[in-house]
Scaffold this active site. Sequence first.
Site, PDB file in Angstrom:
ATOM      1  N   HIS A 124      -5.449  -4.188  -1.832  1.00 35.01           N
ATOM      2  CA  HIS A 124      -5.288  -3.190  -2.900  1.00 35.01           C
ATOM      3  C   HIS A 124      -5.220  -3.816  -4.298  1.00 35.01           C
ATOM      4  CE1 HIS A 124      -4.871   0.539  -0.594  1.00 35.01           C
ATOM      5  NE2 HIS A 124      -4.273  -0.195   0.323  1.00 35.01           N
ATOM      6  N   LYS A 136     -12.260  -1.188  -0.523  1.00 36.51           N
ATOM      7  CA  LYS A 136     -11.422  -0.425  -1.445  1.00 36.51           C
ATOM      8  C   LYS A 136     -12.084  -0.397  -2.829  1.00 36.51           C
ATOM      9  CE  LYS A 136      -7.656  -0.321   1.601  1.00 36.51           C
ATOM     10  NZ  LYS A 136      -7.029  -1.242   2.533  1.00 36.51           N
ATOM     11  N   SER A 157       0.797  -1.229   0.000  1.00 32.46           N
ATOM     12  CA  SER A 157       0.000   0.000   0.000  1.00 32.46           C
ATOM     13  C   SER A 157       0.833   1.285   0.000  1.00 32.46           C
ATOM     14  CB  SER A 157      -0.960  -0.001   1.184  1.00 32.46           C
ATOM     15  OG  SER A 157      -0.266  -0.236   2.382  1.00 32.46           O
TER      16      SER A 157
HETATM   17  C1  LIG Z   1      -7.071  -1.537   3.958  1.00 32.73           C
HETATM   18  C2  LIG Z   1      -6.297  -2.746   4.235  1.00 32.73           C
HETATM   19  C3  LIG Z   1      -6.753  -3.707   5.142  1.00 32.73           C
HETATM   20  C4  LIG Z   1      -7.982  -3.506   5.964  1.00 32.73           C
HETATM   21  O1  LIG Z   1      -9.137  -3.695   5.230  1.00 32.73           O
HETATM   22  P1  LIG Z   1     -10.528  -3.160   5.813  1.00 32.73           P
HETATM   23  O2  LIG Z   1     -11.527  -4.012   5.154  1.00 32.73           O
HETATM   24  O3  LIG Z   1     -10.636  -1.726   5.445  1.00 32.73           O
HETATM   25  O4  LIG Z   1     -10.475  -3.379   7.299  1.00 32.73           O
HETATM   26  C5  LIG Z   1      -6.014  -4.855   5.293  1.00 32.73           C
HETATM   27  N1  LIG Z   1      -4.875  -5.053   4.604  1.00 32.73           N
HETATM   28  C6  LIG Z   1      -4.401  -4.149   3.724  1.00 32.73           C
HETATM   29  C7  LIG Z   1      -3.149  -4.435   2.967  1.00 32.73           C
HETATM   30  C8  LIG Z   1      -5.090  -2.962   3.525  1.00 32.73           C
HETATM   31  O5  LIG Z   1      -4.611  -2.060   2.672  1.00 32.73           O
END
Ligand SMILES: *Cc1c(COP(=O)(O)O)cnc(C)c1O
Length: 398
Positions: free
Chosen positions: A215, A246, A187
């Site tokens: 992502h 996302k 990320s």
């Molecule tokens: C955003 C994210 C999460 C968390 O996901 P949510 O469903 O928003 O709790 C977990 N792992 C990664 C790599 C993320 O970017």
Amino acid sequence: MTQVTKRNATKFLKDEYDELVKNHFEWNIKILESGSTPHAIVNGKEIIMMCSNNYLNLSNHPRLIKGAVEAAQKFGAGSGSVRAIAGTMKLHTEVEKRLARFKRTESALIYQTGFAANSGLIPQLVGEGDIVISDELNHGSIIDGVRLTKADRAIYKHRDVADLEKVLKDADRKYRRILIITDGVFSMDGDIAPMDKIVKVANEYGAMTYVDDAHGEGVIGPDGRGIGAHFHIEGKIDVEMGTFSKAFGVVGGLIAGSQDLVNFAYNKSRTWLLSGSHPPAVAGAQLAAIDVLETEPQHVKRLWENTKYFKKELNTLGFDTGESETPITPVIVGDSGKAKELSNRLFTEGVFALPIVFPMVARDRARIRTMMNAGLSKQDLDFALHAFEKLGKQLAII
Ligand SMILES: *Cc1c(COP(=O)(O)O)cnc(C)c1O
């Protein structure tokens, strides 16, 4: 008589906050006064959104909104229970079926969030006598999941399969189970884990593979099917974890894999067993999101066209965009103060993109992290590029 310590029970709250403020590490949260749209109102100002995770602009898609509204009208505002007791609605199981089909896996399971999936499942997969082997740049929710296990831990160099193999060799004879865990798309840098090679080496050592594709889901691979599809290794990764928060534009964690995995996961994950299930509106929107991904390829296509154009133009202007291979495009500035200043000035110009500074990235690799959105037009991108060019020169970055 024993002497009781006179302590101020809550003084640390203010002290620690003040310390954050002193070091400029506190969050100054900006407020959206519109939906999370490509042109949004933030702190009273119209801006171009370049830091949401809403890659495909699905959060504003009429089919998702309709899915949410209709499910709420039909089934109510809440689900009434945790999934295991009385909170599993037909809608929830429908999403799981559709998701498994989309991911081309045998089965799938929804958690409340991606964070809940990682923190609930990882500590069940490994325990005493086992080892977790992590990429050094894994997401915080993986790190917390790993902290909840009694397993030993080892770290391999970022995306370095040779280093991973070294760790595996060493672990081979010492442990019962071995779990290799990595982000799919990282990320902070937007680079991709070499999942094909990781799976190959894992198979040689009888290690499990777990990828957090938060992502990548909806972004990479044909039709946005994620990292398994991207490397043509669908069904070969033991746990594909992802999120609806996302690119899918809703909220909710997911895992996809074998039926054995799903049976194990829902019977063992405490975050799944002990926390309320999604409201019908969430499940209704999730279903619609899968529908849209399966029937409207233009969103993923647009996302990538925008990404390629924006990256190319940034590089032409002389900006360093690091190792990015995805719609997460860091604009590397170096110094933390400069990154913050660039972000503030971009906001004034009408471009919303946040700085990422130490300790999230190395001290000399502070950056603005831009996130592409399929709903931005070429005109919007040119507007943003113009702002980057002007301010990049002002701040002597280019
Ligand atoms: C955003 C994210 C999460 C968390 O996901 P949510 O469903 O928003 O709790 C977990 N792992 C990664 C790599 C993320 O970017």
